[in-house]
Scaffold this motif. Structure first.
Motif, PDB file in Angstrom:
ATOM      1  N   THR A  24       0.853  -1.193   0.000  1.00  0.00           N
ATOM      2  CA  THR A  24       0.000   0.000   0.000  1.00  0.00           C
ATOM      3  C   THR A  24       0.890   1.244   0.000  1.00  0.00           C
ATOM      4  O   THR A  24       2.107   1.162   0.246  1.00  0.00           O
ATOM      5  CB  THR A  24      -0.888   0.048   1.255  1.00  0.00           C
ATOM      6  N   LEU A  25       0.285   2.372  -0.247  1.00  0.00           N
ATOM      7  CA  LEU A  25       1.062   3.624  -0.228  1.00  0.00           C
ATOM      8  C   LEU A  25       1.536   3.973   1.180  1.00  0.00           C
ATOM      9  O   LEU A  25       2.403   4.820   1.358  1.00  0.00           O
ATOM     10  CB  LEU A  25       0.226   4.769  -0.801  1.00  0.00           C
ATOM     11  N   GLY A  27       2.911   1.632   2.920  1.00  0.00           N
ATOM     12  CA  GLY A  27       4.028   0.712   3.126  1.00  0.00           C
ATOM     13  C   GLY A  27       3.674  -0.633   3.728  1.00  0.00           C
ATOM     14  O   GLY A  27       4.541  -1.338   4.235  1.00  0.00           O
ATOM     15  N   ASN A  64      -1.367   1.575  -5.839  1.00  0.00           N
ATOM     16  CA  ASN A  64       0.093   1.613  -5.974  1.00  0.00           C
ATOM     17  C   ASN A  64       0.533   0.489  -6.906  1.00  0.00           C
ATOM     18  O   ASN A  64       0.483  -0.681  -6.530  1.00  0.00           O
ATOM     19  CB  ASN A  64       0.737   1.425  -4.592  1.00  0.00           C
TER      20      ASN A  64
ATOM     21  N   SER B  27       8.868  -2.802   2.536  1.00  0.00           N
ATOM     22  CA  SER B  27       8.424  -1.707   1.671  1.00  0.00           C
ATOM     23  C   SER B  27       9.036  -0.410   2.180  1.00  0.00           C
ATOM     24  O   SER B  27       9.195  -0.226   3.390  1.00  0.00           O
ATOM     25  CB  SER B  27       6.900  -1.595   1.696  1.00  0.00           C
ATOM     26  N   SER B  28       9.362   0.468   1.252  1.00  0.00           N
ATOM     27  CA  SER B  28       9.739   1.813   1.674  1.00  0.00           C
ATOM     28  C   SER B  28       8.519   2.477   2.302  1.00  0.00           C
ATOM     29  O   SER B  28       7.393   1.984   2.158  1.00  0.00           O
ATOM     30  CB  SER B  28      10.238   2.634   0.481  1.00  0.00           C
ATOM     31  N   ARG B  29       8.744   3.579   2.967  1.00  0.00           N
ATOM     32  CA  ARG B  29       7.628   4.232   3.646  1.00  0.00           C
ATOM     33  C   ARG B  29       6.545   4.678   2.668  1.00  0.00           C
ATOM     34  O   ARG B  29       5.374   4.746   3.002  1.00  0.00           O
ATOM     35  CB  ARG B  29       8.147   5.426   4.456  1.00  0.00           C
ATOM     36  N   ASP B  30       6.948   4.963   1.421  1.00  0.00           N
ATOM     37  CA  ASP B  30       5.952   5.414   0.446  1.00  0.00           C
ATOM     38  C   ASP B  30       5.481   4.288  -0.479  1.00  0.00           C
ATOM     39  O   ASP B  30       4.863   4.535  -1.504  1.00  0.00           O
ATOM     40  CB  ASP B  30       6.478   6.600  -0.363  1.00  0.00           C
ATOM     41  N   GLY B  31       5.796   3.039  -0.141  1.00  0.00           N
ATOM     42  CA  GLY B  31       5.125   1.935  -0.815  1.00  0.00           C
ATOM     43  C   GLY B  31       5.868   1.224  -1.926  1.00  0.00           C
ATOM     44  O   GLY B  31       5.256   0.505  -2.706  1.00  0.00           O
ATOM     45  N   LYS B  32       7.179   1.367  -2.020  1.00  0.00           N
ATOM     46  CA  LYS B  32       7.907   0.601  -3.037  1.00  0.00           C
ATOM     47  C   LYS B  32       8.328  -0.735  -2.411  1.00  0.00           C
ATOM     48  O   LYS B  32       9.123  -0.769  -1.470  1.00  0.00           O
ATOM     49  CB  LYS B  32       9.124   1.374  -3.538  1.00  0.00           C
ATOM     50  N   ASN B  66      10.350   1.850   7.867  1.00  0.00           N
ATOM     51  CA  ASN B  66       8.985   1.309   7.887  1.00  0.00           C
ATOM     52  C   ASN B  66       9.043  -0.122   8.418  1.00  0.00           C
ATOM     53  O   ASN B  66       9.504  -1.014   7.719  1.00  0.00           O
ATOM     54  CB  ASN B  66       8.407   1.338   6.462  1.00  0.00           C
TER      55      ASN B  66
END
Lengths: 159, 161
Positions: A24-25, A27, A64, B27-32, B66
């Protein structure tokens, strides 16, 4: 940066399937299996997803589109790569028809959707000094040669 | 609060002892998202998964920004190990305060028992063209599991813990 999958990568991806990771956005990561994987182009892999798998992945992908995946089963060791790209959930069209038909024929999967991932990043995950090495900055023939120096094995087709 | 089953505890061990190769997903904090296979795995208490920090790069960076992670069984799957464990992780590295506590797990206990994992459970089953020449462990990732779901075909997403 360009991803060009090698023949060996194609064989591992298609034979073993893949573990797909989405987030998700905020994380929060989720994992589903891409049991039927089909290499559609040198930088694109499509996965047939059954209804239960779509339920977990699709709502996350709608906010995402990033997808990271690694090869399932023995591929987690033998195919020491991480693939990343942008996913698109397809519920109709030529790609959906092609991939879902083959998934049904080869694995008996009733595909509710096809996740097509356009790859933009490729990493080595072999433990040691090459862990995390980014391969998509290399020319395709360099990646091929790099891999051939290390591994040549391809998996047997699964029953 | 979750409690691992006996089958889960047997699966969450190093492959050389009948356990599984796992994928650690972060995941990175912004979702990657990021996914990497891990061999050094164990359970601690009834709700913690331990993974050695040996060659972690993006995984480590992600956990630092995260803590949300997922641990999925990669191989073997056909033995009924169709599980994904979700929770919050910390990388207990050497230098952490010895009394650091992560949901009841103590840093001293963790590092004393699993801080030299390559020696206690050497990767004898890992093929020679994959195994690393020298392991340098920097810490232990401790995942406090809060839920688990199935990835068995036909049952994906169903809660198992």
């Amino acid at each position: 940066m360009t991803v060009v999958l090698t023949e060996r990568m194609n064989a591992w991806i298609e034979t073993m399937g893949c573990h797909l990771c989405v987030a998700t956005l905020q994380g929060e990561p989720f994992v589903v299996l891409g049991r039927h994987a089909q290499v559609m182009a040198e930088d694109t892999v499509a996965f047939a997803l059954a209804e239960d798998e779509v339920k977990v992945a699709a709502s996350v992908l709608s906010e995402n589109p990033w997808v990271a995946f690694g090869v399932s089963r023995q591929g987690g060791i033998r195919a020491a790569y991480q693939f990343k790209g942008i996913g698109e959930v397809l519920r109709s069209g030529d790609v959906f028809d092609t991939v879902s038909a083959r998934a049904k024929e080869e694995k008996g999967i009733d595909a509710a959707a096809v996740l097509s991932v356009h790859l933009t990043e490729l990493y080595c995950t072999k433990p040691g000094y090459e862990a995390g090495l980014r391969l998509d900055g290399m020319a395709p023939e360099e990646v091929d040669a790099w891999e051939r120096q290390r591994w040549k094995d391809v998996p047997r087709k699964r029953a | 609060m979750v409690k691992f089953t006996q089958e889960m505890k047997e699966a969450l061990r190093v492959p050389g002892k009948g356990g599984s190769l796992v994928y650690l997903c972060t995941s990175s904090r912004d979702g990657k998202p990021n996914i990497a296979a891990m061999r050094f795995v164990a359970t601690h208490m009834d709700d913690k998964i331990l993974i050695a920090d040996m060659f972690l790069l993006k995984t480590k960076a992600n956990i630092k920004e995260n803590p949300q992670v997922a641990v999925a069984i990669c191989h073997p799957l056909e033995e009924g190990r169709w599980w994904v464990f979700k929770g919050e992780a910390v990388d207990i590295e050497y230098g952490f305060p010895r009394d650091f506590d992560w949901y009841g797990a103590n840093a001293t206990d963790i590092l004393d028992e699993w801080g030299n994992w390559n020696k206690s459970e050497p990767p004898d089953e890992v093929p020679p063209d994959i195994v690393f020449p020298k392991a340098v462990q920097r810490g232990v990732v401790v995942v406090h599991v809060e839920e688990a779901y199935s990835i068995e075909p036909g049952h994906t997403g169903e809660k198992v813990l």
